[in-house]
Write an enzyme that holds these catalytic residues in place. Structure first.
Site, PDB file in Angstrom:
ATOM      1  N   LYS A 174       0.838  -1.203   0.000  1.00  0.00           N
ATOM      2  CA  LYS A 174       0.000   0.000   0.000  1.00  0.00           C
ATOM      3  C   LYS A 174       0.874   1.255   0.000  1.00  0.00           C
ATOM      4  CE  LYS A 174      -3.859  -2.428   2.136  1.00  0.00           C
ATOM      5  NZ  LYS A 174      -4.661  -2.774   3.300  1.00  0.00           N
TER       6      LYS A 174
ATOM      7  N   GLN B 242      -4.987  -1.393   9.486  1.00  0.00           N
ATOM      8  CA  GLN B 242      -4.807  -2.709   8.868  1.00  0.00           C
ATOM      9  C   GLN B 242      -5.357  -3.798   9.793  1.00  0.00           C
ATOM     10  OE1 GLN B 242      -3.740  -3.224   5.770  1.00  0.00           O
ATOM     11  NE2 GLN B 242      -3.907  -5.449   5.917  1.00  0.00           N
TER      12      GLN B 242
ATOM     13  N   ASP C 249     -11.368   2.889   4.140  1.00  0.00           N
ATOM     14  CA  ASP C 249     -11.678   1.452   4.126  1.00  0.00           C
ATOM     15  C   ASP C 249     -13.188   1.217   4.075  1.00  0.00           C
ATOM     16  OD1 ASP C 249      -9.941  -0.614   3.950  1.00  0.00           O
ATOM     17  OD2 ASP C 249      -9.449  -0.697   6.077  1.00  0.00           O
TER      18      ASP C 249
HETATM   19  N1  GUN Z   1      -6.858  -6.883   5.870  1.00  0.00           N
HETATM   20  C1  GUN Z   1      -7.136  -7.602   4.770  1.00  0.00           C
HETATM   21  N2  GUN Z   1      -7.785  -6.859   3.863  1.00  0.00           N
HETATM   22  C2  GUN Z   1      -7.923  -5.631   4.392  1.00  0.00           C
HETATM   23  C3  GUN Z   1      -8.527  -4.419   3.929  1.00  0.00           C
HETATM   24  O1  GUN Z   1      -9.085  -4.316   2.830  1.00  0.00           O
HETATM   25  N3  GUN Z   1      -8.477  -3.384   4.798  1.00  0.00           N
HETATM   26  C4  GUN Z   1      -7.886  -3.474   6.010  1.00  0.00           C
HETATM   27  N4  GUN Z   1      -7.902  -2.394   6.791  1.00  0.00           N
HETATM   28  N5  GUN Z   1      -7.328  -4.566   6.459  1.00  0.00           N
HETATM   29  C5  GUN Z   1      -7.353  -5.646   5.652  1.00  0.00           C
END
Ligand code: GUN
Length: 300
Positions: free
Chosen positions: A64, A108, A133
């Site tokens: 990311k 995350q 998110d």
């Molecule tokens: N963990 C796995 N996929 C995601 C996601 O799309 N967002 C977040 N915040 N954590 C994740």
């Protein structure tokens, strides 16, 4: 012939190439940012909160951060150690909520187990305008009521992939396996919004294979390695595999598998997402897109 033989000749489906589509969209986003910077605007900013030592989370966050850099988004990595108390994270989120240079905040997931009970409190502390998110109840509510807003990245990425490959959705039977807030529930709503007839399945559903076989569009976000066999897929169906499982082989090599047996399903599907290179890159791209969306609301 053994249908699971791993040769290109046996693959019949078209590939929904998430890596290629993500690259195209990121180039579009990059141009957009370039133009804004040329007008003297500040850089968009994304804060990523990473807690603990989960190795998969570290890899995802690294991806990311790298993706942000490529399109001109300033990323701010806020790392906490495994044993951090919820209050410390909440205080950081508070600070980020008030910062003028931060447009998006992502926590995350999953958080370490001692924070499981606080996960909702932490996610709900993120200001809805910065919730890239799409996991804040306000944004979930907007999605539920069919209003535009910040929406979860993985399902948004799937919808964009279907759109770019001109997959017809209206009137089609969609089956979603998995009922998470991150993927299953939002993708079901998004498919319904586009007039699909949606069936939701989960770990307690009976006759999963029978239900799956009815799908014109099959979305699998079950978190179970190769749950879906070729025999579960209707001929000509579109298969979206959200799973990602890292496998260490005896010979020391590693492999990545999805929730769908790709070799088998690709025999019968009309289109299928590979793992890796399908849904994953689209998720990251939608995070960038959401960050820009939130930035544009404030700055443009
Ligand atoms: N963990 C796995 N996929 C995601 C996601 O799309 N967002 C977040 N915040 N954590 C994740």
């Amino acid at each position: 012939m053994n249908k699971s033989v791993n040769t290109q000749e046996t693959i019949k489906s078209g590939v929904l190439d998430g890596a290629k589509t993500a690259k195209e969209i990121r180039e579009e986003l990059s141009l957009k940012v370039e133009k804004l910077l040329a007008q003297g605007k500040r850089k968009p900013g994304l804060a990523v909160i990473l807690v603990g030592d989960n190795s998969a989370s570290h890899i995802y966050v690294k991806n990311k951060v790298q993706a942000c850099k490529k399109v001109g988004i300033e990323s701010h990595l806020c790392q906490f150690d495994e044993n951090v108390e919820a209050e410390k994270i909440l205080s950081k989120i508070n600070e980020l909520n008030q910062s003028d240079s931060i447009d998006g905040i992502l926590v995350q997931l999953p958080l370490p187990s001692h924070l499981s009970a606080s996960t909702d409190m932490i996610l709900h502390a993120v200001s809805p305008e910065k919730d890239v998110d799409g996991l804040h109840p306000y944004n979930m509510g907007l999605l539920l009521s069919g209003k535009p807003g910040l929406r979860p990245c993985t399902p948004s990425g799937i919808m964009v992939l279907l759109e770019r490959y001109k997959i017809e959705i209206a009137g089609k039977k969609a089956v979603v396996i998995g009922r998470s807030n991150l993927v299953g529930k939002p993708i079901a709503l998004m498919l319904m919004e586009k007039n699909a007839t949606v069936t939701m399945c989960h770990s307690r559903s009976h006759n999963l294979d029978e239900i799956a076989r009815q799908a014109d569009i099959l979305v699998v976000a079950a978190g179970k390695q190769e749950l879906v066999k070729g025999s579960w897929v209707k001929a000509g169906a579109v298969v979206i595999d959200v799973g990602i499982h890292h496998l260490k082989l005896d010979n020391g090599e590693s492999r990545i598998l999805g929730d769908v047996n790709y070799q088998e399903a690709a025999q019968v599907a009309s289109y299928i997402t590979p793992v890796p290179g399908g849904v994953g890159p689209m998720t990251v791209t939608m995070l960038l897109s959401n960050t820009l969306l939130s930035y544009e609301k404030k700055v443009v």
